[in-house]
Design a protein around this motif. Structure first.
Motif, mmCIF file in Angstrom:
data_model
loop_
_atom_site.group_PDB
_atom_site.id
_atom_site.type_symbol
_atom_site.label_atom_id
_atom_site.label_comp_id
_atom_site.label_asym_id
_atom_site.label_seq_id
_atom_site.Cartn_x
_atom_site.Cartn_y
_atom_site.Cartn_z
ATOM 1 N N GLU A 68 0.820 -1.215 0.000
ATOM 2 C CA GLU A 68 0.000 0.000 0.000
ATOM 3 C C GLU A 68 0.856 1.268 0.000
ATOM 4 O OE1 GLU A 68 -2.656 -0.232 3.274
ATOM 5 O OE2 GLU A 68 -3.775 -1.955 2.486
ATOM 6 N N SER A 69 2.092 1.141 0.500
ATOM 7 C CA SER A 69 2.978 2.317 0.547
ATOM 8 C C SER A 69 3.833 2.438 -0.709
ATOM 9 C CB SER A 69 3.893 2.233 1.779
ATOM 10 O OG SER A 69 4.718 1.084 1.712
ATOM 11 N N PHE A 70 3.717 1.481 -1.641
ATOM 12 C CA PHE A 70 4.475 1.551 -2.878
ATOM 13 C C PHE A 70 3.956 2.683 -3.757
ATOM 14 C CE2 PHE A 70 5.790 -3.229 -3.150
ATOM 15 C CZ PHE A 70 6.499 -3.077 -1.974
ATOM 16 N N LEU A 71 4.823 3.172 -4.614
ATOM 17 C CA LEU A 71 4.406 4.167 -5.592
ATOM 18 C C LEU A 71 3.426 3.539 -6.580
ATOM 19 C CD1 LEU A 71 7.811 5.878 -6.419
ATOM 20 C CD2 LEU A 71 5.842 6.985 -5.360
ATOM 21 N N PRO A 72 2.475 4.315 -7.107
ATOM 22 C CA PRO A 72 1.569 3.780 -8.141
ATOM 23 C C PRO A 72 2.327 3.523 -9.431
ATOM 24 C CG PRO A 72 1.241 6.140 -7.864
ATOM 25 C CD PRO A 72 2.175 5.716 -6.773
ATOM 26 N N GLU A 73 1.637 2.974 -10.404
ATOM 27 C CA GLU A 73 2.255 2.704 -11.700
ATOM 28 C C GLU A 73 2.908 3.968 -12.248
ATOM 29 O OE1 GLU A 73 0.522 0.150 -15.220
ATOM 30 O OE2 GLU A 73 -0.163 2.229 -15.433
#
Length: 353
Positions: A68-73
């Motif tokens: 959930e804390s990852f950057l979006p595409e």
């Protein structure tokens, strides 16, 4: 956040149990009690299976939460390539990690100490050595090749029609300059920098190309068009970082750098995608450049090409709003330096008399 604390607490408890068993084993060795060593060894052997399984289960459980804390595409064409390369590398390394560590823990359990058992020994195994040398080498060579290919495709010469934006880092802010209607930047020189007067870029206003250059308080770029960031630093090392575009390039004093890319999503599209009306693309500094490093943030606005053209047309050239700089540049500076030098020489002559 609560789930994170729960996971950390579980890992801490397992670590404490492991240390307690280890201490027990060492105590029995010191006391010379060989019978207890056998029991402790069985417990440790069992833990070699139980602990990895628990850790693997915790990893599987926590991975969606961490995601959930990852950057979006990525919001750029090359960003999709680098993301794909990243996840391919992670997958390959993870598979190898699981295979090798599963073997490690299984062997520790399977071949734990048993009274009367003797370890088998062989001097070498050429086939095994060839296998574990060639297979990792081939895998690493393929990863390096695809990484080199991606880097080569990304760092090619930018197209001539690329929209140029000059980004200058200084302690502790970003400054952004556009070339205006002629699409060519005017010359600059560090000796012309004058923060008090307002010439922070050190622009040479004797250069005709400088007349329509303008300074922006927000970095506007058009969707679907190649954009070229021309990067430099005024004082110390900085680093241009636009994470959603997967753009990162150091800003080095005295050594201009550049990075070009094609944005694929407008700011409004990203706000809709993330369901966050407050979202903004940002330019940050990832080089610790002093106490105010944290404050180096600059808003990037991605719009449709027609909206970008309209925005550019509305901008006022720097020279138009600062007419006092007209015609001032390097020759003016040389005259001042020459006059200063003559004055110094004259004062030295008078002092010698």
């Amino acid at each position: 956040m609560n789930t994170l604390f729960i996971g950390l607490a579980a890992i801490l408890i397992l670590s404490i149990l492991f240390l307690l068993f280890r201490i027990q084993s060492l105590v029995t060795i010191v006391k010379g009690s060989h019978q207890k060593v056998g029991m402790s060894n069985k417990v440790n052997g069992a833990l070699m299976l139980i602990v990895p399984i628990i850790l693997l289960a915790l990893t599987v459980w926590y991975s969606p939460i961490a995601a959930e804390s990852f950057l979006p595409e990525a919001s750029s064409e090359h960003g999709l390539v680098t993301d794909r390369l990243f996840w391919t590398s992670i997958t390959v390394v993870s598979i190898m990690f699981l295979i090798t560590n599963a073997g490690l823990f299984w062997f520790a359990y399977k071949y734990q100490y048993k009274e009367g058992r003797q370890a088998s020994f062989f001097h070498d195994n050429t086939r095994l050595e060839v296998f574990w040398t060639i297979v990792p080498a081939v895998i690493m060579a393929l990863l390096v090749f695809f990484g080199w290919k991606a880097w080569s495709d990304i760092m090619v010469e930018p197209p001539k029609e690329a929209i140029k934006v000059e980004i200058m880092g200084k302690q502790f802010a970003w400054q952004v300059r556009y070339p205006g209607k002629d699409k060519e930047f005017g010359n600059h020189d560090f000796r012309l920098i004058d923060d008090v007067a307002g010439n922070e870029f050190g622009i040479d206003f004797e250069d005709k190309n400088s007349e329509d250059d303008f300074i922006a308080r927000e970095l506007y770029i058009p969707k679907g068009k190649p954009v070229l960031f021309k990067i430099r630093a005024r004082d110390v090392l900085h680093s241009v970082f636009a994470p959603h575009f997967r753009v990162k390039m150091d800003a080095v004093p005295g050594m201009p750098t550049q990075f070009h890319f094609v944005p694929t999503k407008t700011t409004e599209e990203m706000r809709t995608e993330l369901n966050n009306p407050e979202f903004n693309y940002e330019l940050a500094c990832t080089e610790i450049c002093g106490r105010g490093h944290f404050a180096m943030k600059f808003i990037i606005v991605v719009v449709e090409p027609n909206e970008y053209n309209k925005w550019v047309a509305e901008q006022t050239p720097f020279l138009e709003s600062n007419p006092q700089f007209k015609g001032k540049g390097l020759s003016d500076l040389r005259k001042k330096n020459l006059a200063k030098k003559k004055a110094e020489e004259k004062s030295e002559e008078q002092a010698s008399l």
